[in-house]
Write an enzyme that holds these catalytic residues in place. Structure first.
Site, PDB file in Angstrom:
ATOM      1  N   HIS A  49       0.849  -1.208   0.000  1.00 38.23           N
ATOM      2  CA  HIS A  49       0.000   0.000   0.000  1.00 38.23           C
ATOM      3  C   HIS A  49       0.880   1.253   0.000  1.00 38.23           C
ATOM      4  O   HIS A  49       1.980   1.251   0.576  1.00 38.23           O
ATOM      5  CB  HIS A  49      -0.923  -0.007   1.220  1.00 38.23           C
ATOM      6  CG  HIS A  49      -1.934   1.100   1.163  1.00 38.23           C
ATOM      7  ND1 HIS A  49      -1.656   2.372   1.583  1.00 38.23           N
ATOM      8  CD2 HIS A  49      -3.191   1.131   0.679  1.00 38.23           C
ATOM      9  CE1 HIS A  49      -2.719   3.141   1.376  1.00 38.23           C
ATOM     10  NE2 HIS A  49      -3.666   2.414   0.826  1.00 38.23           N
ATOM     11  N   GLU A  99      -4.271   2.376  -7.115  1.00 43.72           N
ATOM     12  CA  GLU A  99      -4.552   3.500  -6.234  1.00 43.72           C
ATOM     13  C   GLU A  99      -3.579   4.631  -6.530  1.00 43.72           C
ATOM     14  O   GLU A  99      -2.438   4.609  -6.033  1.00 43.72           O
ATOM     15  CB  GLU A  99      -4.387   3.082  -4.768  1.00 43.72           C
ATOM     16  CG  GLU A  99      -5.290   1.952  -4.338  1.00 43.72           C
ATOM     17  CD  GLU A  99      -5.484   1.945  -2.823  1.00 43.72           C
ATOM     18  OE1 GLU A  99      -6.634   1.931  -2.405  1.00 43.72           O
ATOM     19  OE2 GLU A  99      -4.496   1.992  -2.091  1.00 43.72           O
TER      20      GLU A  99
HETATM   21  O1  LIG Z   1      -6.973   1.285   1.246  1.00 40.68           O
HETATM   22  C1  LIG Z   1      -7.741   2.078   0.744  1.00 40.68           C
HETATM   23  C2  LIG Z   1      -7.301   3.197  -0.013  1.00 40.68           C
HETATM   24  O2  LIG Z   1      -6.036   3.663   0.345  1.00 40.68           O
HETATM   25  C3  LIG Z   1      -8.297   4.284  -0.181  1.00 40.68           C
HETATM   26  O3  LIG Z   1      -8.542   5.006   0.993  1.00 40.68           O
HETATM   27  P1  LIG Z   1      -9.519   6.251   0.930  1.00 40.68           P
HETATM   28  O4  LIG Z   1     -10.734   5.812   0.159  1.00 40.68           O
HETATM   29  O5  LIG Z   1      -9.828   6.573   2.327  1.00 40.68           O
HETATM   30  O6  LIG Z   1      -8.806   7.327   0.159  1.00 40.68           O
END
Ligand SMILES: O=C[C@H](O)COP(=O)(O)O
Length: 266
Positions: free
Chosen positions: A101, A169
């Site tokens: 991540h 992401e």
């Molecule tokens: O693990 C999930 C992602 O990093 C997205 O997080 P978020 O929707 O709070 O930006």
């Protein structure tokens, strides 16, 4: 493209133990009564903190929900204080493990080599890695597709056969008020899916999008992604229910498209 649609939630470190357990109970009730999750058209996974894994496994028992871990050690076992290995995670019922991540890369210095080792140990232990990749800066979609394709290849170096869930992401869209633009996501996700399609032994692999994703996004993205990876916007179970409904509609549309294609081919 698989007909199934995947929706995942990472709770990061937002909830304390009691709040997490309350959320598990609410969401377990929700997914137990959600036809598309119950019959497998929508795959649903939840990734809590390590300490919340066992209560999550218990709360979601019998609901088809996959419980995951937010990280995994790069080694199976040994003198690695503070780490948790994939064999132990698998032993207690963990089915997916988040690897690489953006927060782990940025705050804890994880490298592509670390990520590849974690993907490898996860697959070897029967855990599906959720391989997180994404461009750091806000560049155009073609440049983002190039950068993430390189990250994907690096993450899979030495990985044994098996399904991976690729979570695209863009780092600049995580924790923000809104997701990346739909056209940007579609361009990158389609490129990543094309990369996966060139690989042997990755059957069933999927590309999902994360980064300020919430209700309304999947309906706009349509077939360009295989699902979403949610963060903050899944804290409200009603918002999560809305996303699961969109996932169900998308899974049905994919199934119809697949049937039509099969009919044309025969
Ligand atoms: O693990 C999930 C992602 O990093 C997205 O997080 P978020 O929707 O709070 O930006």
């Amino acid at each position: 493209m698989t007909a199934r649609v995947s929706i995942g939630v990472s709770l990061k470190m937002y909830f304390g133990h009691s709040d997490a357990r309350r959320w598990f109970d609410r969401v377990a009730e929700l997914v137990a009564g959600h036809p598309a999750v119950a019959d497998g058209r929508v795959e649903f996974f939840v990734i809590p903190t390590y300490l919340q894994v066992l209560p999550a496994v218990e709360a979601f028992a019998g609901t088809r929900t996959l419980v995951g871990a937010q990280d995994v050690a790069a080694w199976d076992r040994g003198a690695y204080t503070g780490e948790v290995g994939a064999p132990e995670l698998a032993e207690v019922g963990v089915r997916v493990a988040e690897v690489g991540h953006a927060e782990r890369r940025r705050l804890f210095g994880e490298t592509d080599t670390d990520v590849a080792a974690k993907v490898e140990t996860s697959l070897r232990s029967g855990i599906t890695p959720v391989v997180c990749i994404g461009e750091a800066d806000r560049v155009d979609a073609a440049a983002a597709a190039d950068a993430t394709a390189v990250q994907l290849c690096a993450a899979l170096v030495g990985a044994p056969a098996g399904r991976v869930i690729v979570a695209y992401e863009p780092v600049w869209a995580i924790g923000g008020p809104e997701p990346a633009p739909v056209a940007h996501i579609a361009t990158v996700a389609e490129r990543l899916r094309a990369e996966l399609d060139t690989l042997e032994d990755r059957d069933g692999s999927t590309v999902i999008y994360g980064g300020s994703a919430g209700p309304g996004l999947l309906a706009r993205l349509g077939h360009s992604v295989d699902g979403l990876f949610l963060g903050r916007f899944a804290h409200d179970p009603d918002a999560l229910a809305g996303v699961l409904d969109e996932a169900s509609a998308l899974a049905d549309a994919r199934s119809d498209a697949h049937s039509a294609n099969t009919a044309v081919a025969s």
